[in-house]
Design a protein around this motif. Structure first.
Motif, PDB file in Angstrom:
ATOM      1  N   GLY A 229      13.016  26.920  45.629  1.00 25.47           N
ATOM      2  CA  GLY A 229      12.044  26.996  46.716  1.00 25.47           C
ATOM      3  C   GLY A 229      10.651  27.122  46.139  1.00 25.47           C
ATOM      4  O   GLY A 229      10.471  27.626  45.021  1.00 25.47           O
ATOM      5  N   THR A 230       9.660  26.637  46.870  1.00 21.55           N
ATOM      6  CA  THR A 230       8.274  26.790  46.415  1.00 21.55           C
ATOM      7  C   THR A 230       7.443  27.421  47.525  1.00 21.55           C
ATOM      8  O   THR A 230       7.803  27.348  48.699  1.00 21.55           O
ATOM      9  CB  THR A 230       7.632  25.438  46.042  1.00 21.55           C
ATOM     10  OG1 THR A 230       7.488  24.653  47.224  1.00 21.55           O
ATOM     11  CG2 THR A 230       8.460  24.693  45.025  1.00 21.55           C
ATOM     12  N   ALA A 272       8.528  31.127  48.675  1.00 16.54           N
ATOM     13  CA  ALA A 272       9.395  30.428  47.720  1.00 16.54           C
ATOM     14  C   ALA A 272      10.853  30.857  47.904  1.00 16.54           C
ATOM     15  O   ALA A 272      11.764  30.028  47.934  1.00 16.54           O
ATOM     16  CB  ALA A 272       8.932  30.692  46.293  1.00 16.54           C
ATOM     17  N   LEU A 273      11.076  32.164  48.054  1.00 18.55           N
ATOM     18  CA  LEU A 273      12.451  32.648  48.239  1.00 18.55           C
ATOM     19  C   LEU A 273      13.016  32.191  49.577  1.00 18.55           C
ATOM     20  O   LEU A 273      14.175  31.773  49.663  1.00 18.55           O
ATOM     21  CB  LEU A 273      12.484  34.182  48.150  1.00 18.55           C
ATOM     22  CG  LEU A 273      12.410  34.739  46.738  1.00 18.55           C
ATOM     23  CD1 LEU A 273      12.247  36.251  46.778  1.00 18.55           C
ATOM     24  CD2 LEU A 273      13.666  34.381  45.940  1.00 18.55           C
ATOM     25  N   LEU A 274      12.211  32.262  50.624  1.00 15.30           N
ATOM     26  CA  LEU A 274      12.686  31.793  51.936  1.00 15.30           C
ATOM     27  C   LEU A 274      13.005  30.304  51.868  1.00 15.30           C
ATOM     28  O   LEU A 274      13.986  29.835  52.455  1.00 15.30           O
ATOM     29  CB  LEU A 274      11.634  32.065  53.011  1.00 15.30           C
ATOM     30  CG  LEU A 274      11.380  33.547  53.334  1.00 15.30           C
ATOM     31  CD1 LEU A 274      10.197  33.689  54.297  1.00 15.30           C
ATOM     32  CD2 LEU A 274      12.627  34.202  53.931  1.00 15.30           C
ATOM     33  N   GLY A 275      12.182  29.565  51.115  1.00 17.96           N
ATOM     34  CA  GLY A 275      12.422  28.131  50.969  1.00 17.96           C
ATOM     35  C   GLY A 275      13.725  27.843  50.238  1.00 17.96           C
ATOM     36  O   GLY A 275      14.438  26.897  50.585  1.00 17.96           O
ATOM     37  N   ALA A 276      14.048  28.659  49.238  1.00 19.35           N
ATOM     38  CA  ALA A 276      15.263  28.408  48.458  1.00 19.35           C
ATOM     39  C   ALA A 276      16.518  28.527  49.318  1.00 19.35           C
ATOM     40  O   ALA A 276      17.522  27.863  49.052  1.00 19.35           O
ATOM     41  CB  ALA A 276      15.337  29.374  47.278  1.00 19.35           C
ATOM     42  N   VAL A 277      16.480  29.372  50.345  1.00 19.42           N
ATOM     43  CA  VAL A 277      17.658  29.521  51.218  1.00 19.42           C
ATOM     44  C   VAL A 277      17.410  28.886  52.586  1.00 19.42           C
ATOM     45  O   VAL A 277      18.142  29.146  53.545  1.00 19.42           O
ATOM     46  CB  VAL A 277      18.094  31.003  51.364  1.00 19.42           C
ATOM     47  CG1 VAL A 277      18.687  31.487  50.061  1.00 19.42           C
ATOM     48  CG2 VAL A 277      16.943  31.906  51.786  1.00 19.42           C
ATOM     49  N   ALA A 372      -6.058  31.662  45.348  1.00 20.87           N
ATOM     50  CA  ALA A 372      -4.843  30.929  45.731  1.00 20.87           C
ATOM     51  C   ALA A 372      -3.694  31.355  44.820  1.00 20.87           C
ATOM     52  O   ALA A 372      -3.909  31.873  43.711  1.00 20.87           O
ATOM     53  CB  ALA A 372      -5.078  29.422  45.624  1.00 20.87           C
ATOM     54  N   ALA A 373      -2.489  31.133  45.306  1.00 20.78           N
ATOM     55  CA  ALA A 373      -1.295  31.401  44.490  1.00 20.78           C
ATOM     56  C   ALA A 373      -0.220  30.396  44.842  1.00 20.78           C
ATOM     57  O   ALA A 373      -0.090  29.992  46.003  1.00 20.78           O
ATOM     58  CB  ALA A 373      -0.781  32.815  44.734  1.00 20.78           C
ATOM     59  N   GLN A 374       0.519  29.969  43.848  1.00 19.17           N
ATOM     60  CA  GLN A 374       1.723  29.188  44.124  1.00 19.17           C
ATOM     61  C   GLN A 374       2.889  29.833  43.402  1.00 19.17           C
ATOM     62  O   GLN A 374       2.705  30.573  42.432  1.00 19.17           O
ATOM     63  CB  GLN A 374       1.543  27.725  43.748  1.00 19.17           C
ATOM     64  CG  GLN A 374       1.238  27.477  42.303  1.00 19.17           C
ATOM     65  CD  GLN A 374       0.893  26.008  42.067  1.00 19.17           C
ATOM     66  OE1 GLN A 374       0.278  25.353  42.910  1.00 19.17           O
ATOM     67  NE2 GLN A 374       1.302  25.506  40.925  1.00 19.17           N
ATOM     68  N   ALA A 375       4.086  29.592  43.913  1.00 22.64           N
ATOM     69  CA  ALA A 375       5.267  30.259  43.360  1.00 22.64           C
ATOM     70  C   ALA A 375       6.470  29.338  43.451  1.00 22.64           C
ATOM     71  O   ALA A 375       6.522  28.447  44.303  1.00 22.64           O
ATOM     72  CB  ALA A 375       5.547  31.554  44.123  1.00 22.64           C
ATOM     73  N   ALA A 376       7.410  29.559  42.558  1.00 27.53           N
ATOM     74  CA  ALA A 376       8.707  28.881  42.621  1.00 27.53           C
ATOM     75  C   ALA A 376       9.789  29.944  42.450  1.00 27.53           C
ATOM     76  O   ALA A 376       9.576  30.957  41.776  1.00 27.53           O
ATOM     77  CB  ALA A 376       8.821  27.829  41.518  1.00 27.53           C
TER      78      ALA A 376
END
Ligand code: MG
Length: 388
Positions: A229-230, A272-277, A372-376
């Motif tokens: 997820g990102t 990102a975590l919500l996106g992964a699931v 800004a921030a981005q995450a995976a």
């Protein structure tokens, strides 16, 4: 009355794994083997109830292994597997099921297709067992020398569960009392019952040796898949004397503007975590319109995302956050941020990365109008249709 009951033989003493725990209570990828076996059977809707046959010395290990599962009360085992199974069958006599499946606690890879093959076979037989063909040559050995091979035609390796009409197998066990048989099919046959053989499953291994445990761990890993997820977030800088980034409060010449504590790093990571699931986004779980989240510690959002991952059967493999700003300098704060994220997610710090970059003074981040921030995030999940 339950139509089909699974009796799980868990009274054995075998502990060839080196420890002093019987193998059915050994941990397989963090879960007792017995619990995995029961979870696999629970994934078969045709099974109405389950009962374990347990050694009297194993009360604590049993209770720990089955905590929270919906089971019939356990019954104590006897001096041999055959006697234990008979005790299990007798325990059902007051409310007799039509069909009983007798299964070894140390076979956690039983699955629904196998059980359905057995149940179907019962329409034309008193019992049914899964069998696998013997492919290796079978050879007698005497004094370390071959002493004649055995014709493998007509031989199968018998597995469990073994399925029977309840009344018939109970009568057979009562009649066999005192005479030892190698399995329940043997008991049934001695009583003149007809026992069908259906195809077994090559994965339905009985965990007996440490090598079996390694193979079982590999089978479990095969049935898991990795999801990615990102997330991305921006907050404007405004009046204030500090910012909160990745859970760390940092003195600053301004503050980040937002409804919560405006922790841009934790917001990107939560997404990102919500996106992964595939579980929505931070705005759908914590709407900015809700006054409950005014000034909220964003650790709450991240912890909830982690809870949702685990509720979906997932485990967090790693997370990686990139902060995009000219200031504050992240380098000296990196370890504190990693430690805080690891703490919120309840994972090891080695699974948490925090990085930073500038935009060479270009754009809103370069002009220090915002951060800004981005995450995976990657998450290991049961493949659809594998583990319950
Ligand atoms: Mg945000």
């Amino acid at each position: 009355l339950p139509h089909t009951v699974a009796l799980v033989a868990a009274a054995g003493r075998g502990s060839r794994f080196g420890g002093d725990r019987p193998k059915q209570y050994a941990a397989l990828a963090g879960m007792p083997v017995l619990r995995r076996t029961l979870a696999a059977l629970r994934g078969v809707p045709e099974i109405d109830a389950m009962r374990c046959i347990v050694h009297p010395d194993d009360g604590d290990a049993y209770r720990e292994a089955v905590a929270g599962l919906d089971l019939l009360a356990p019954v104590p085992g006897g001096a041999s597997r055959q006697e234990s199974v008979r005790f299990g069958l007798e325990s059902l006599a007051d409310a007799p099921p039509a069909i009983v499946l007798i299964h070894d606690a140390a076979r956690p890879f039983v699955d629904r297709p196998l059980v359905l093959r057995l149940l179907r076979a019962l329409s034309s037989a008193d019992g049914a067992i899964p069998g696998r063909p013997v492919t290796d040559t079978l050879t007698r050995v005497a004094d370390g020398r071959t002493a004649g091979s055995i014709d493998r035609a007509g031989l199968v390796r018998a597995q469990t569960p073994q399925a029977f009409r309840y009344d018939a197998i109970l009568a057979a066990h009562r009649a066999a009392s005192g005479r030892a048989h190698t399995d329940d099919a043997g008991v049934a046959e001695a009583a003149g019952l007809s026992v069908a053989v259906v195809p077994g499953s090559e994965d339905n291994i009985k965990l007996t040796t440490p090598e079996d445990m390694e193979r079982a761990a590999a089978l479990l890993a095969r049935d898991r898949e990795t999801r990615i997820g990102t997330g991305f977030d921006v907050h404007a800088l405004g009046p204030g004397d500090h910012v909160v980034i990745c859970g760390v409060r940092i003195p600053h010449e301004g503050g980040l503007v937002g409804h919560s504590d405006a922790d841009v790093g934790l917001h990107a990571l939560t997404d990102a975590l919500l996106g992964a699931v595939a579980c929505g986004d931070i705005g759908s779980h914590f709407p900015p319109s809700d006054p409950r989240w005014r000034g909220a510690d964003s650790a709450l959002f991240l912890a909830e995302a982690a809870r949702l991952v685990r509720a979906a059967g997932g485990s967090i493999v790693n997370v990686d956050v990139t902060l995009i700003c000219e200031r504050p300098k992240i380098g000296p704060l990196r370890e504190a941020m990693r430690a805080r994220i690891a703490d919120i997610l309840a994972i090891d710090t080695s699974r948490v990365s925090v990085k930073a970059t500038t935009t060479e003074r270009l754009g809103f981040a370069g002009r220090e109008e915002g951060i800004a921030a981005q995450a995976a995030a990657s998450v290991a999940m049961p493949s659809p249709g594998s583990e319950p």
